[in-house]
Scaffold this active site. Structure first.
Site, PDB file in Angstrom:
ATOM      1  N   SER A  55      93.065  23.902  36.164  1.00 23.78           N
ATOM      2  CA  SER A  55      92.440  23.961  34.840  1.00 23.78           C
ATOM      3  C   SER A  55      93.318  24.700  33.841  1.00 23.78           C
ATOM      4  CB  SER A  55      91.073  24.639  34.931  1.00 23.78           C
ATOM      5  OG  SER A  55      90.150  23.835  35.622  1.00 23.78           O
ATOM      6  N   HIS A 110      73.377  25.622  29.777  1.00 16.14           N
ATOM      7  CA  HIS A 110      72.245  25.266  30.620  1.00 16.14           C
ATOM      8  C   HIS A 110      71.555  26.575  30.986  1.00 16.14           C
ATOM      9  CE1 HIS A 110      69.639  23.299  33.365  1.00 16.14           C
ATOM     10  NE2 HIS A 110      70.350  23.433  34.469  1.00 16.14           N
ATOM     11  N   GLU A 233      74.341  -4.673  33.449  1.00 13.25           N
ATOM     12  CA  GLU A 233      73.506  -4.881  32.261  1.00 13.25           C
ATOM     13  C   GLU A 233      72.716  -3.642  31.877  1.00 13.25           C
ATOM     14  OE1 GLU A 233      71.365  -8.474  31.418  1.00 13.25           O
ATOM     15  OE2 GLU A 233      72.382  -9.539  33.040  1.00 13.25           O
TER      16      GLU A 233
END
Length: 341
Positions: A55, A110, A233
């Protein structure tokens, strides 16, 4: 039902956040999305990371200054914790809490660890939440298009007296003021978010798609046709639902599909499903799910890893990979590049 208040950029002091030093802890999906948007909005941002790790390399490639988590906390006015829920409490206890000082803001996207009291902030530190209602990669892609992902904000403690204004200004800087910002509480965000993930948008939808696929294939239909009918779809219809609710989706589909939707759907998702959802919600409200999840992560993730492998090896994933690699629509303008973000 109370009237909904939606905050937009015109309602917000968008300059306020630019006067604060922001440390983003973590450079995963949300860390990437939020930090890059903040940077482009003119904010003073550093990344608190394990120096030399993957990171850290990615963040430096984006031009960020990186620090150890401890040094980032010491430097910052706002500490936004964007590492996974299951490691937040441990990282907080050893690398964040000892270096917090009065007047700082502890931020989350969160409410999990605050709501379930896995993290308890010291007196004098404001605790706030800015929770984009979409993955970090989407936060970034929408920002780059001149749009934004709607956000929730919440204030758990307001030692500084301006926590709500800070949350609004931060949310605006990641693009949410272009779309809409709604105020909630840590409890409401945490419990509704977990329920939505488990019962509908992740767990429910995934199980519904896989089961529909299996029923068609077991009945002798081509897995390629089954994939298109129950998975591909879905995205097209969800776009219509996102734009104008179920009504827009039903306006666009055929009368045959609409009649089948309203008469057969409740037979699939009926009273048994409703009771299952109620039981899921009870586990979330009591903290039983939170404890189960954290215990699974602490005990080595054996069950979690087995579930990941089982799902990755499902026929629908094999068929989908073949189909997606063959179509132009899947190979351009990808939101996620795992090597970069």
């Amino acid at each position: 039902m109370e009237n909904l208040k939606i905050y937009l950029d015109k309602d917000i002091n968008t300059e306020l956040i630019k006067s604060k030093k922001i440390a983003i802890i973590g450079f995963g999906s949300q860390g990437y999305g939020q930090s890059t948007c903040l940077k482009d909005s003119g904010c003073n941002v550093v990344l608190g990371l394990r120096l030399g790790g993957k990171s850290d390399v990615k963040a430096r490639d984006y031009g960020f200054k990186t620090m150890t988590i401890e040094d980032a906390v010491k430097w910052a006015d706002i500490v936004q914790i964007l590492i996974p829920d299951e490691i937040q409490a441990d990282v907080y206890e050893h690398q964040i809490r000892p270096y917090l000082r009065k007047g700082q803001y502890l931020m989350f996207s969160h409410g999990f660890n605050i709501h379930y009291k896995k993290i308890i902030a010291p007196e004098g530190v404001s605790v706030i939440m800015v929770a984009p209602k979409g993955p970090g990669h989407t936060v970034r892609s929408e920002y780059q298009l001149g749009r934004g992902v709607p956000c929730l904000i919440a204030v758990y403690s307001d030692a500084a007296g301006d926590a709500k204004q800070i949350a609004l200004s931060y949310a605006s800087a990641i693009g949410a003021g272009r779309a809409g910002i709604i105020e909630t509480t840590f409890k409401e965000e945490t419990e509704t978010d977990l329920f939505g993930e488990q019962a509908v948008i992740c767990g429910g939808v995934s199980a519904l798609i896989k089961t529909g696929f299996e029923v068609l294939v077991e009945a002798g239909y081509s897995p390629y046709m089954a994939y298109f009918e129950v998975l591909h779809e879905m995205k097209l219809l969800v776009d219509l639902i996102n734009q104008g609710g179920l009504a827009d989706m039903r306006y666009s589909i055929s009368n045959t599909a609409e009649y089948g939707d309203m008469t057969r759907g409740p037979k699939v998702i009926g009273e048994q499903s409703r009771e299952a959802m109620k039981n899921l919600l009870k586990d979330i409200q009591s903290g039983a799910f939170a404890d189960e999840f954290l215990n699974e992560m602490k005990s080595g993730c054996k069950n979690f890893d087995n579930l990941r492998k089982e799902n990755a090896n499902h026929l629908i994933e094999k068929v989908g990979e073949e189909i997606r690699s063959s179509f132009k629509w899947n190979n351009e303008n990808k939101i996620i590049d795992r090597n970069k973000n």
